[in-house]
Scaffold this motif. Structure first.
Motif, mmCIF file in Angstrom:
data_model
loop_
_atom_site.group_PDB
_atom_site.id
_atom_site.type_symbol
_atom_site.label_atom_id
_atom_site.label_comp_id
_atom_site.label_asym_id
_atom_site.label_seq_id
_atom_site.Cartn_x
_atom_site.Cartn_y
_atom_site.Cartn_z
ATOM 1 N N PHE A 121 0.833 -1.208 0.000
ATOM 2 C CA PHE A 121 0.000 0.000 0.000
ATOM 3 C C PHE A 121 0.864 1.253 0.000
ATOM 4 O O PHE A 121 0.569 2.225 -0.707
ATOM 5 C CB PHE A 121 -0.925 0.003 1.219
ATOM 6 N N ASP A 122 1.945 1.215 0.762
ATOM 7 C CA ASP A 122 2.880 2.343 0.782
ATOM 8 C C ASP A 122 3.446 2.613 -0.604
ATOM 9 O O ASP A 122 3.508 3.764 -1.052
ATOM 10 C CB ASP A 122 4.009 2.043 1.768
ATOM 11 N N ARG A 123 3.843 1.563 -1.318
ATOM 12 C CA ARG A 123 4.385 1.733 -2.676
ATOM 13 C C ARG A 123 3.301 2.187 -3.653
ATOM 14 O O ARG A 123 3.567 2.956 -4.578
ATOM 15 C CB ARG A 123 5.006 0.416 -3.158
ATOM 16 N N TYR A 124 2.069 1.703 -3.451
ATOM 17 C CA TYR A 124 0.954 2.122 -4.311
ATOM 18 C C TYR A 124 0.725 3.636 -4.191
ATOM 19 O O TYR A 124 0.610 4.337 -5.210
ATOM 20 C CB TYR A 124 -0.309 1.368 -3.921
ATOM 21 N N VAL A 125 0.675 4.133 -2.971
ATOM 22 C CA VAL A 125 0.442 5.566 -2.768
ATOM 23 C C VAL A 125 1.616 6.376 -3.314
ATOM 24 O O VAL A 125 1.418 7.413 -3.959
ATOM 25 C CB VAL A 125 0.216 5.882 -1.277
ATOM 26 N N ALA A 126 2.848 5.903 -3.079
ATOM 27 C CA ALA A 126 4.046 6.634 -3.510
ATOM 28 C C ALA A 126 4.117 6.768 -5.025
ATOM 29 O O ALA A 126 4.539 7.811 -5.542
ATOM 30 C CB ALA A 126 5.290 5.939 -2.984
ATOM 31 N N ILE A 127 3.694 5.735 -5.757
ATOM 32 C CA ILE A 127 3.822 5.746 -7.218
ATOM 33 C C ILE A 127 2.553 6.240 -7.908
ATOM 34 O O ILE A 127 2.618 6.997 -8.887
ATOM 35 C CB ILE A 127 4.201 4.333 -7.715
ATOM 36 N N GLU A 135 0.579 13.252 2.859
ATOM 37 C CA GLU A 135 -0.645 13.351 3.650
ATOM 38 C C GLU A 135 -1.164 11.967 4.042
ATOM 39 O O GLU A 135 -1.493 11.724 5.215
ATOM 40 C CB GLU A 135 -1.717 14.088 2.836
ATOM 41 N N VAL A 136 -1.222 11.048 3.054
ATOM 42 C CA VAL A 136 -1.778 9.715 3.319
ATOM 43 C C VAL A 136 -0.856 8.904 4.216
ATOM 44 O O VAL A 136 -1.302 8.243 5.159
ATOM 45 C CB VAL A 136 -2.028 8.965 1.990
ATOM 46 N N MET A 137 0.455 8.952 3.949
ATOM 47 C CA MET A 137 1.411 8.152 4.707
ATOM 48 C C MET A 137 2.159 9.017 5.723
ATOM 49 O O MET A 137 3.385 8.978 5.826
ATOM 50 C CB MET A 137 2.394 7.463 3.754
ATOM 51 N N SER A 138 1.403 9.777 6.474
ATOM 52 C CA SER A 138 2.003 10.573 7.547
ATOM 53 C C SER A 138 2.367 9.649 8.709
ATOM 54 O O SER A 138 1.934 8.495 8.766
ATOM 55 C CB SER A 138 1.021 11.641 8.022
#
Length: 319
Positions: A121-127, A135-138
């Motif tokens: 999920f972290d990589r999905y949001v980053a890319i 904002e999402v991965m605060s």
């Protein structure tokens, strides 16, 4: 032990391990010990660099530090017991120690499944949503996400261990495994285990099926986004940020599928050989995957490689 038709309280278990193959025990002792030391060193270095290097104070490396700590915990929950069994003629374990070891192994395995999906999920949001990434991965989001994986894994392990260890066990207390693997322990129960089977099936769906689907969908969107990047250099840079995680996922789930998806042999001679192969595959799965994770991240991630080089250089310089 002679099997009895009457239920009796079991004070401990005998771990069969490689008792039928004593010549292999010393060889595997040296091999597993070497691999375990690599696990401790490799994952310990990764934890150290993610803490000491300020450039790695990001959600991705916070999850990576958790993964490394989890791998150390996972191997430590079983490998010392296995190494001791290779050297001890009578391979016994108390009932309470068996329950603790079962809980820790199950908890670490379930936690890793969920943690890998959080990393996806972290990589999905980053890319796919880079502008919203801060904002999402605060910190207020990724710290509870990581903590939640540990809590979820511990809860399911507590449930499965409690259900397994409350069962009555008959005279035969020999576990045909290196450790108190839950399926091997359930075979010794002299009571209906349908509740255990159902609860484990539900746990497998939640902690294996759902994370696999989540990771798969995440990478479908990630790959689609990467392919839309016009420049080859941009595509290469974007893919490099998730290639290490994808490799770890393939190794982790690929080994699980290989372990439990291969057909069973029907003849007795083939069954004996397969039983030995199954135990050895399970043994190496518990050590090889945690050993490969830091190697994969060190080889395929330039930030980690730079941080490791900096840490080594700084240590030499201070000496």
């Amino acid at each position: 032990m002679v099997r009895s038709n009457q239920t009796s309280p079991v004070m401990g278990f005998i771990l069969l391990g490689l008792s039928a193959h004593p010549k292999l025990e010393k060889t595997f002792f040296a091999l597993i010990l070497s691999m375990y030391l690599v696990v401790l060193l490799g994952n310990g270095v990764l934890i150290l660099v993610t803490i000491l290097d300020s450039h790695l104070h990001t959600p991705m490396y916070f999850f990576l530090g958790n993964l490394s700590f989890l791998d150390i915990c996972y191997t430590t929950s079983s490998v010392p017991l296995i190494l001791d069994s290779f050297l001890t003629p009578r391979k016994t374990i108390s009932f309470s120690a068996c329950a603790v070891q079962m809980f820790l192994s199950f908890a670490m395995g379930a936690t890793e499944c969920v943690l890998l999906s959080m990393m996806a999920f972290d990589r999905y949001v980053a890319i796919c949503n880079p502008l919203r990434y801060p904002e999402v991965m605060s910190k207020a989001a990724y710290v509870p996400m990581a903590a939640g994986t540990w809590v979820a894994g511990s809860i399911t392990a507590m449930v499965q261990t409690s259900l397994a260890m409350r069962l009555p066990f008959c005279g035969d207390n020999v576990i045909n495994h290196f450790t108190c693997e839950i399926l091997a322990v359930l075979k010794l129960a002299c009571a209906d285990i349908s509740v255990n089977v159902i609860s484990m099936a539900v746990a497998n769906v939640i902690f294996l099926g759902v994370p696999v689907l989540f990771i798969s969908f995440s990478y479908v969107f990630i790959i689609a986004t990467i392919l839309r990047i016009p420049s080859a250099e941009g595509r290469k840079k974007a893919f490099s940020t998730c290639s290490a995680h994808l490799t770890v996922v393939v190794v982790f789930y690929g080994t699980i599928l290989f372990m439990y998806g291969k057909p069973k042999s029907k003849d007795s001679l083939g069954a004996d050989k397969q039983d030995l192969a199954d135990k050895l595959i399970s043994l190496f799965y518990g050590v090889v995957t945690p050993m490969l994770n830091p190697i994969i991240y060190s080889l395929r991630n330039k930030d980690v490689k730079a941080a490791v080089r900096h840490l080594v250089f700084q240590r030499r310089f201070t000496q």
